[in-house]
Write a protein that holds these residues in place. Structure first.
Motif, PDB file in Angstrom:
ATOM      1  N   ARG A   1      -2.040 -41.476 -12.153  1.00 42.52           N
ATOM      2  CA  ARG A   1      -0.828 -41.451 -11.329  1.00 42.52           C
ATOM      3  C   ARG A   1      -0.447 -40.041 -10.890  1.00 42.52           C
ATOM      4  N   ARG A   2      -1.027 -39.022 -11.516  1.00 36.04           N
ATOM      5  CA  ARG A   2      -0.739 -37.645 -11.133  1.00 36.04           C
ATOM      6  C   ARG A   2      -1.923 -37.000 -10.414  1.00 36.04           C
TER       7      ARG A   2
ATOM      8  N   ASN B   1      -3.120 -37.229  -7.085  1.00 35.17           N
ATOM      9  CA  ASN B   1      -2.948 -36.592  -5.779  1.00 35.17           C
ATOM     10  C   ASN B   1      -1.751 -37.166  -5.024  1.00 35.17           C
ATOM     11  N   GLN B   2      -1.303 -36.394  -4.062  1.00 40.23           N
ATOM     12  CA  GLN B   2      -0.262 -36.812  -3.133  1.00 40.23           C
ATOM     13  C   GLN B   2      -0.534 -36.109  -1.798  1.00 40.23           C
ATOM     14  N   CYS B   3      -0.371 -36.836  -0.700  1.00 35.21           N
ATOM     15  CA  CYS B   3      -0.678 -36.286   0.613  1.00 35.21           C
ATOM     16  C   CYS B   3       0.598 -36.054   1.412  1.00 35.21           C
TER      17      CYS B   3
ATOM     18  N   ARG C   1       2.689 -39.487   1.574  1.00 39.64           N
ATOM     19  CA  ARG C   1       2.048 -40.784   1.398  1.00 39.64           C
ATOM     20  C   ARG C   1       1.017 -40.645   0.288  1.00 39.64           C
ATOM     21  N   SER C   2       0.491 -41.768  -0.170  1.00 37.33           N
ATOM     22  CA  SER C   2      -0.421 -41.723  -1.317  1.00 37.33           C
ATOM     23  C   SER C   2      -1.855 -41.419  -0.927  1.00 37.33           C
ATOM     24  N   GLU C   3      -2.226 -41.641   0.333  1.00 38.37           N
ATOM     25  CA  GLU C   3      -3.606 -41.485   0.752  1.00 38.37           C
ATOM     26  C   GLU C   3      -3.735 -40.576   1.966  1.00 38.37           C
TER      27      GLU C   3
ATOM     28  N   TYR D   1       1.736 -32.938  -9.003  1.00 35.04           N
ATOM     29  CA  TYR D   1       0.480 -33.612  -8.723  1.00 35.04           C
ATOM     30  C   TYR D   1      -0.649 -32.593  -8.800  1.00 35.04           C
TER      31      TYR D   1
ATOM     32  N   ASN E   1      -2.653 -31.540  -4.104  1.00 30.29           N
ATOM     33  CA  ASN E   1      -1.604 -31.729  -3.111  1.00 30.29           C
ATOM     34  C   ASN E   1      -2.229 -31.540  -1.730  1.00 30.29           C
TER      35      ASN E   1
END
Length: 504
Positions: free
Chosen positions: A154-155, A157-159, A166-168, A367, A370
């Motif tokens: 859950r940690r 990546n983050q975009c 967003r997550s992807e 995260y 990033n």
């Protein structure tokens, strides 16, 4: 609050343009900056012609280059007579690291390692010998032993793109699913190391990844932008520039596209493995700040001239064998007979900007990766040390990465002249991400420039092991720029294979 308000107009210039100028107007910021580049050391080749000569005792094998491949070769030759020479003032090459106030951080590759069982038998054996991995009998799978460097999924990546999160990286979940469905039939066939990939799949090395995708599914501009980010992150170029085999390999050899897994990512990145190998081999035969300036045939072996950067002298060494694990573009100066083997290689320049900031001004969670999609396509975002370890001395290291086009390589010589502006641009980008200015809380900035950091696996690049056609049987080549994917396990395997060839 408008996040983009933190980015000044001057910061919206793309980095490749910035690098070309050595006459920027003075910035109003003044950060404490340390620049690390081997360009100046490389220029010693001319100056060293006037250095005094010192003959040193011969050795059986010389290893040129102290990166992952060279160090892997050293591990396999531990009980043999060898000497290793590395140009930089520390080991690691494009997998180097540095530290500030007890915090270590990567100044090169920072791959996540969540699937050691896929690395190949030779690499697994070496990692086990180095006490890095262990076999879990209840699951019959390998795991990294240093549990403190495991990052929860859950940690991961983050975009950040166009002012929101967003997550992807690929915005359409439907297109992402189509892509995974497209590449998953190759799971189990995209082996590591890549030299083990079955010849039935080699045809994929002859077309681009984008052309392969376009034949199978509809794409749009945002999808291509996202897939290009992924390919640049690992391979240094977009989906049109890299082969379909490399692109498919990216998705098909990694289990976290089909299952939830923890990542393994030490704060010092690939240097974690360098450190382990250095302890295993012992430091007395590992010479840093030693530039191999020329190699010539001598009897049944070679005479090698080595510039000792610190002592300002040239050492002359007789050797029987050479493992050349350094950057191959330098062969045209050092050993021209072998240079034609690598003339088609194209390298992606990278630059790493490590920013040490006060921990208190940033969010309490972080995260690992990033990802940032901005108007500067060379900017890849940053890695946050908060996800890797508990902050030390109330500080946090944000390591930003720039993947530059090959045409910008010569402009890296201007990094030292533009260091304040580079720092300002990078800090503005990260301020935009966090939604708060961090410029007044920066303790120190480190900039690492690497002109030949990563060979681009373009169509036709893979499966061309130059050791099959080397001009001298006693000189073998190691490194990912010998027809390999630019990945840790490929570098390890190439060093192991080179040592096997030397030992016969």
């Amino acid at each position: 609050m408008n996040r983009r308000a933190f980015v000044k107009a001057t910061s919206l210039l793309t980095l490749p343009i910035l690098l070309k100028s050595c006459n920027w107007l003075a910035t109003d910021k003044s950060y404490d900056i340390q620049v690390d580049s081997d360009a100046a050391t490389g220029h010693l080749l001319l100056k060293s012609r006037n250095f005094p000569i010192q003959r040193i005792s011969p050795v059986e094998t010389l290893i040129v280059g102290g990166g992952i491949a060279g160090m892997a070769a050293a591990c396999k030759l531990k009980d043999h007579d060898f000497l290793l020479c590395e140009l930089s003032n520390g080991l690691g090459g494009s997998s180097s690291a540095s530290s500030y106030n007890q915090s270590m951080f990567s100044q090169g590759a920072h791959y996540e390692y969540s699937y050691p069982q896929n690395y190949g038998a030779e690499v697994l054996a070496l990692l086990k010998e180095l006490n890095i991995i262990e076999l879990l009998p209840w699951s019959e799978s390998w795991s990294f032993k240093d549990q403190q460097y495991h990052i929860k999924h859950r940690r991961k990546n983050q975009c950040y793109s166009n002012g929101s999160f967003r997550s992807e990286v690929i915005p359409s979940l439907e297109q992402k699913k189509q892509l995974i469905d497209l590449t998953q039939p190759y799971a189990g066939k995209m082996l590591l190391p890549s030299r083990l990939v079955n010849t039935d799949s080699h045809y994929l090395n002859n077309i681009s990844f984008l052309d392969f995708i376009k034949e199978k599914m509809p794409v749009d501009e945002e999808f291509i932008r996202g897939i290009n980010y992924h390919m640049k992150d690992d391979y240094g170029a977009g989906s049109q520039q890299i082969s379909a085999l490399a692109g498919i390999h990216y998705f098909a050899c990694r289990p976290y596209y089909s299952e939830i897994v923890e990542l393994f990512s030490p704060p010092q990145g690939n240097y974690y493995f360098i450190d382990k190998m250095k302890d295993f081999v012992g430091g007395e035969r590992l010479l840093t700040h030693h530039l191999v300036s020329s190699i010539s045939k001598s009897g049944s072996g070679f005479e090698v001239h080595i510039v000792d950067v610190d002592q300002q002298l040239t050492k002359v060494l007789q050797v029987k064998n050479i493992i050349y694990a350094g950057q191959k573009h330098a062969l045209k100066y050092i050993y021209p007979d072998a240079a034609p083997l690598f003339k088609k290689n194209v390298y992606a320049p990278w630059m790493v900007v490590n920013i040490v900031v006060d921990e208190s001004i940033l969010p309490s969670v972080g995260y690992w990766q990033n990802e940032m999609l901005t108007d500067d396509e060379s900017f890849m975002g940053f890695v946050d040390s908060k996800a890797q370890q508990t902050p030390l001395n109330r500080q946090r290291v944000l390591s930003a990465y720039y993947c530059l086009p090959p045409a910008s390589r010569s402009d890296l010589v201007n990094v030292i002249n533009n260091k304040q502006k580079i720092a300002e641009v990078t800090i503005a980008r990260i301020s935009e991400y966090f939604g708060t200015p961090i410029d007044k809380h920066v303790r120190k900035v480190f900039i690492k420039a690497m002109g030949h950091a990563m060979p681009i696996p373009a169509p036709g690049y893979l499966f061309n092991d130059k050791n099959d056609n080397r001009p001298d049987k006693n000189m073998v080549f190691a490194g990912v720029d010998n027809g390999r994917l630019p990945l840790l396990f490929e570098a390890l395997d190439s060093g192991i294979i080179a040592a096997h060839l030397i030992k016969g």
